[in-house]
Design a protein around this motif. Structure first.
Motif, PDB file in Angstrom:
ATOM      1  N   UNK A  80     -56.241  78.043  10.684  1.00 45.04           N
ATOM      2  CA  UNK A  80     -55.364  79.085  11.218  1.00 45.04           C
ATOM      3  C   UNK A  80     -54.418  79.652  10.167  1.00 45.04           C
ATOM      4  N   UNK A  81     -54.114  78.908   9.109  1.00 49.60           N
ATOM      5  CA  UNK A  81     -53.248  79.392   8.043  1.00 49.60           C
ATOM      6  C   UNK A  81     -51.791  79.017   8.239  1.00 49.60           C
ATOM      7  N   UNK A  82     -51.039  79.106   7.142  1.00 48.94           N
ATOM      8  CA  UNK A  82     -49.625  78.708   7.130  1.00 48.94           C
ATOM      9  C   UNK A  82     -48.764  79.508   8.102  1.00 48.94           C
ATOM     10  N   UNK A  83     -48.873  80.832   8.042  1.00 44.37           N
ATOM     11  CA  UNK A  83     -48.009  81.700   8.843  1.00 44.37           C
ATOM     12  C   UNK A  83     -48.120  81.465  10.341  1.00 44.37           C
ATOM     13  N   UNK A  84     -49.316  81.545  10.900  1.00 45.37           N
ATOM     14  CA  UNK A  84     -49.441  81.322  12.344  1.00 45.37           C
ATOM     15  C   UNK A  84     -48.999  79.923  12.790  1.00 45.37           C
ATOM     16  N   UNK A  85     -49.324  78.909  12.003  1.00 43.57           N
ATOM     17  CA  UNK A  85     -48.924  77.541  12.367  1.00 43.57           C
ATOM     18  C   UNK A  85     -47.407  77.408  12.335  1.00 43.57           C
ATOM     19  N   UNK A  86     -46.768  77.959  11.307  1.00 45.51           N
ATOM     20  CA  UNK A  86     -45.304  77.907  11.223  1.00 45.51           C
ATOM     21  C   UNK A  86     -44.663  78.699  12.361  1.00 45.51           C
ATOM     22  N   UNK A  87     -45.209  79.850  12.689  1.00 39.17           N
ATOM     23  CA  UNK A  87     -44.658  80.668  13.765  1.00 39.17           C
ATOM     24  C   UNK A  87     -44.745  79.939  15.113  1.00 39.17           C
ATOM     25  N   UNK A  88     -45.878  79.340  15.399  1.00 37.09           N
ATOM     26  CA  UNK A  88     -46.023  78.582  16.649  1.00 37.09           C
ATOM     27  C   UNK A  88     -45.047  77.413  16.662  1.00 37.09           C
ATOM     28  N   UNK A  89     -44.889  76.743  15.524  1.00 39.53           N
ATOM     29  CA  UNK A  89     -43.930  75.636  15.444  1.00 39.53           C
ATOM     30  C   UNK A  89     -42.506  76.090  15.737  1.00 39.53           C
ATOM     31  N   UNK A  90     -42.107  77.209  15.167  1.00 39.82           N
ATOM     32  CA  UNK A  90     -40.757  77.736  15.399  1.00 39.82           C
ATOM     33  C   UNK A  90     -40.575  78.110  16.874  1.00 39.82           C
ATOM     34  N   UNK A  91     -41.577  78.733  17.463  1.00 39.28           N
ATOM     35  CA  UNK A  91     -41.491  79.119  18.877  1.00 39.28           C
ATOM     36  C   UNK A  91     -41.384  77.871  19.760  1.00 39.28           C
ATOM     37  N   UNK A  92     -42.168  76.839  19.473  1.00 42.93           N
ATOM     38  CA  UNK A  92     -42.103  75.604  20.264  1.00 42.93           C
ATOM     39  C   UNK A  92     -40.739  74.917  20.146  1.00 42.93           C
ATOM     40  N   UNK A  93     -40.200  74.875  18.942  1.00 45.71           N
ATOM     41  CA  UNK A  93     -38.879  74.264  18.752  1.00 45.71           C
ATOM     42  C   UNK A  93     -37.816  75.077  19.477  1.00 45.71           C
ATOM     43  N   UNK A  94     -37.861  76.399  19.341  1.00 43.49           N
ATOM     44  CA  UNK A  94     -36.885  77.259  20.032  1.00 43.49           C
ATOM     45  C   UNK A  94     -36.986  77.100  21.546  1.00 43.49           C
ATOM     46  N   UNK A  95     -38.205  77.018  22.074  1.00 43.19           N
ATOM     47  CA  UNK A  95     -38.386  76.829  23.516  1.00 43.19           C
ATOM     48  C   UNK A  95     -37.838  75.469  23.951  1.00 43.19           C
TER      49      UNK A  95
END
Length: 117
Positions: A80-95
């Motif tokens: 999936x690549x760095x960007x999408x994985x990091x973005x999903x991680x940030x969204x999960x932490x924020x949620x």
């Protein structure tokens, strides 16, 4: 600092050197992180030791699953690549943080109402 450096190294060691792969390594650390919780609950393991044990294991656990999602398929990842994985991680932490704040606010509001009765 050593937790992060050693955690990533241990995750890579189990995934690459021990040939478990990134997903298998993640499953290994998911099992290991249950050890302090179970030992605290059923064997009276000291709470402080159990916390730090679990805290240290979070790094290779997270790194293994992140590598599994991030790395190219030809090395055992999902690609999936760095960007999408990091973005999903940030969204999960924020949620997660938003959920905890909402629960805390509801509990505080409920406590204030019952305290005045």
């Amino acid at each position: 600092m050593s937790t992060f450096a050693l955690g990533t190294a241990v995750g890579d060691l189990s995934a690459v050197t021990l040939h478990l792969g990134y997903f298998g390594s993640g499953l290994l650390f998911a099992g290991i992180i249950a050890v302090p919780a179970l030992a605290h609950r059923f064997l009276n393991l000291d709470a402080v030791f159990a916390f730090w044990f679990a805290y240290v294991i979070t790094r290779p656990l997270g790194a293994s699953f992140a590598d599994w999602l991030d790395m190219p398929r030809n090395v055992g990842g999902r690609g999936f690549g760095d960007g999408p994985v990091a973005l999903v991680g940030v969204v999960l932490v924020a949620a997660g943080v938003a959920y905890i704040v909402a629960v805390h606010r509801r509990a505080a509001a409920g406590t204030a109402v019952t305290a005045g009765d």
